[in-house]
Every structure is written in C-alpha cells, then in structure tokens.
Design an enzyme around this catalytic site. Sequence first.
Site, PDB file in Angstrom:
ATOM      1  N   SER A   1       2.215   1.281   3.438  1.00 47.53           N
ATOM      2  CA  SER A   1       1.187   0.281   3.170  1.00 47.53           C
ATOM      3  C   SER A   1       1.776  -0.928   2.447  1.00 47.53           C
ATOM      4  O   SER A   1       2.738  -0.797   1.677  1.00 47.53           O
ATOM      5  CB  SER A   1       0.079   0.899   2.300  1.00 47.53           C
ATOM      6  OG  SER A   1      -0.781  -0.092   1.783  1.00 47.53           O
TER       7      SER A   1
ATOM      8  N   TYR B   1      -3.121   4.972  -4.778  1.00 45.37           N
ATOM      9  CA  TYR B   1      -2.904   4.886  -3.336  1.00 45.37           C
ATOM     10  C   TYR B   1      -1.513   4.329  -3.053  1.00 45.37           C
ATOM     11  O   TYR B   1      -0.741   4.892  -2.257  1.00 45.37           O
ATOM     12  CB  TYR B   1      -3.976   4.004  -2.690  1.00 45.37           C
ATOM     13  CG  TYR B   1      -3.745   3.761  -1.226  1.00 45.37           C
ATOM     14  CD1 TYR B   1      -3.869   4.793  -0.301  1.00 45.37           C
ATOM     15  CD2 TYR B   1      -3.393   2.496  -0.762  1.00 45.37           C
ATOM     16  CE1 TYR B   1      -3.651   4.574   1.057  1.00 45.37           C
ATOM     17  CE2 TYR B   1      -3.163   2.268   0.592  1.00 45.37           C
ATOM     18  CZ  TYR B   1      -3.291   3.306   1.490  1.00 45.37           C
ATOM     19  OH  TYR B   1      -3.068   3.085   2.827  1.00 45.37           O
TER      20      TYR B   1
END
Length: 335
Positions: free
Chosen positions: A127, A152
Amino acid sequence: MTILVTGSAGFIGSALCIKLLDLGDKVVGIDNHNDYYDPALKEKRLARHIGHPNYTHIRMDIENENAVKSLFKDYSFDGVVNLAAQAGVRYSIENPLAYVKTNIVGFTHILEGCRHNRIKHLVYASSSSVYGANTKMPFSIHDNVDHPLSLYAASKKTNELLAHTYSHLYNLPTTGLRFFTVYGPWGRPDMALYKFTKAILASELIQVFNYGKHRRDFTYIDDIVEGVVRILRKPAKGNSNWDSDNPDSSSSKAPWRVYNIGNNNPVELLDYIEEIENSLKIKAKKELLPLQPGDVPDTFADVEDLIKDFNFKPQTSVQQGVKNFVDWFKKYHNL
C-alpha cells in the site's frame, strides 16, 4: 496458468479474477466474506465470475492455517496473488488486532503455502500507506519507509519484510505492489468516492478532512488490474548489483521486488469532489474538518520502475474514472 487469488470477492480481487479468466487462465478464488462492509456487495461482485467454467470459489479465511495448508495440497498453483487483507486506515486505529491476525498471521500462512509448494511467483498487495511520514515527493520505491502512521500501514510494511525473508531463505520470487488509492465501479463503501456519491445523492452533508487540501494519487481499478497481470507473469529476480553499503529499498540479492502502481498525477480532494459533482450534476454540502489521525496529507507515486520493467503506466483520467463509477453506482442502486 492456474492462479490462486485471495480476497476474490473483494474490489480488486474480483476484477482481477475476471481479467485472468478472460486471458484463459484457471483461477481458484478464496474469500472469507466478512462483514467489514456489506457482504451483499461481495456476493454481487462474485456473481459476475463464479459461473465461469475455469473458476473455483472457496469460502475460507487465510487466518485458518490448516485450511490454507489443505488448499495448497488440493490444487497445483503456478502463481498466487494475495489481496486478502483487513483494509482501512481509520478502522485500524480502533481494531489493531484485526490487522495483525489477517494481514500478518494470515499472510504468513500464504507464504508458507508458497514455500512448501514451489510457487513460481507470489504477488501481494502492499500500500502507498507504507510511505507514512515521508514528505519527499513523488514517493519512490528506492526511499526508506520505516515510519508508518497507522496499524494498517505497519501491517503492509511487515508483509514486505516477511516476503523478503522468504525470498532470501527459500528462493521464493515475491513482488509487493504499493497501490495508490484505488477507485472505480464495484468499489468499497468505506472509500471516499462511494461515501461522497451516496451522501450527495441523498442531499446529506459530506465530511471533508484536512479541509479538502490533501492530495491523492487516485488510481483506476482497470489500471491496477492490468499492472497486477503484467507483473504476475514476470517473476521477481535477484538484483546482482545490490550493494549493502548503499542498499536499494526496492530490490535485493534475493528474488524480491516492490513497485508503486499509481496514476502519477495527484489530485486535491476538493477537485476530486468537484468531479463527482460534475458527474452527478449536483453540488455537495461540505463540512470541512482537520486531518484525521493516521492519514497522510499527500500521496504521489513515482512509477518510473514500473514503466522501465513492465512498459506500463496507469492511464485513466480522474474525470473518466469518476464518471464510470457514478454511472455504475446509479445502475447498481437503481437510481
């Protein structure tokens, strides 16, 4: 090829399955169909390809070690694309253990399956959030990424580290893809585009964080899928020129790589909202708020290595991508 796609009822996973099936591959898709967002959307995504003769769907969770072992034993995969993950930056602030269990423990189960079954290439979702506190723009895969700002992001950075270890120890080719704000038809309801479109059509107030000033490198779903397919077919190789005295963060002597897949054209959030307004022909009612914890002000992908190694760069404009989403949204909700 026979490809395992994890998260195959998800936004990217489902679109990838369709593309691979169109190319003639056999696909085994797994998904746990959890209720992080409306499972009905996952079912309808899945309905697009579950009937294909070369597609097999299994409802299972990558957190289940024995289930993953059985999966790799029952099928012979040429490649694996791991897209199964607990998504969302803000949710990770309240529920960190969900990210440890799925994104780290679950990912390790996939690595183990690949290790013991001589998988030719593991491609996995990283990501843009791994860039964390970095402020040098555009974000380059050659820069250090050791300061994540959310659980995350930390889980995705961990994926890259785990993959490197397996590439080094077991000669497993792995490629991590740092996706930049993926959007488009069939997208997640917790993402800004879906939430904003829904609220504007209902004449509701939309919450605009960082006063609408932050920029995002919005990347259209078809461009993401095209990038994944190209990379999957070219397994990572070791970089013989890698120098420990001047280490390159994007490669290694092991068969390990990371790449950015982004539009290489950041758009300010207020301009993005304006594109939604133009497509809907409705003005939004905005509540301007400060930056939220865990969010980064800007994302901007350097994609030079993607171009050099795969002759590919995302092409879809935000104008076209937002229009495609709005058209889909109205049809999906019978508006």
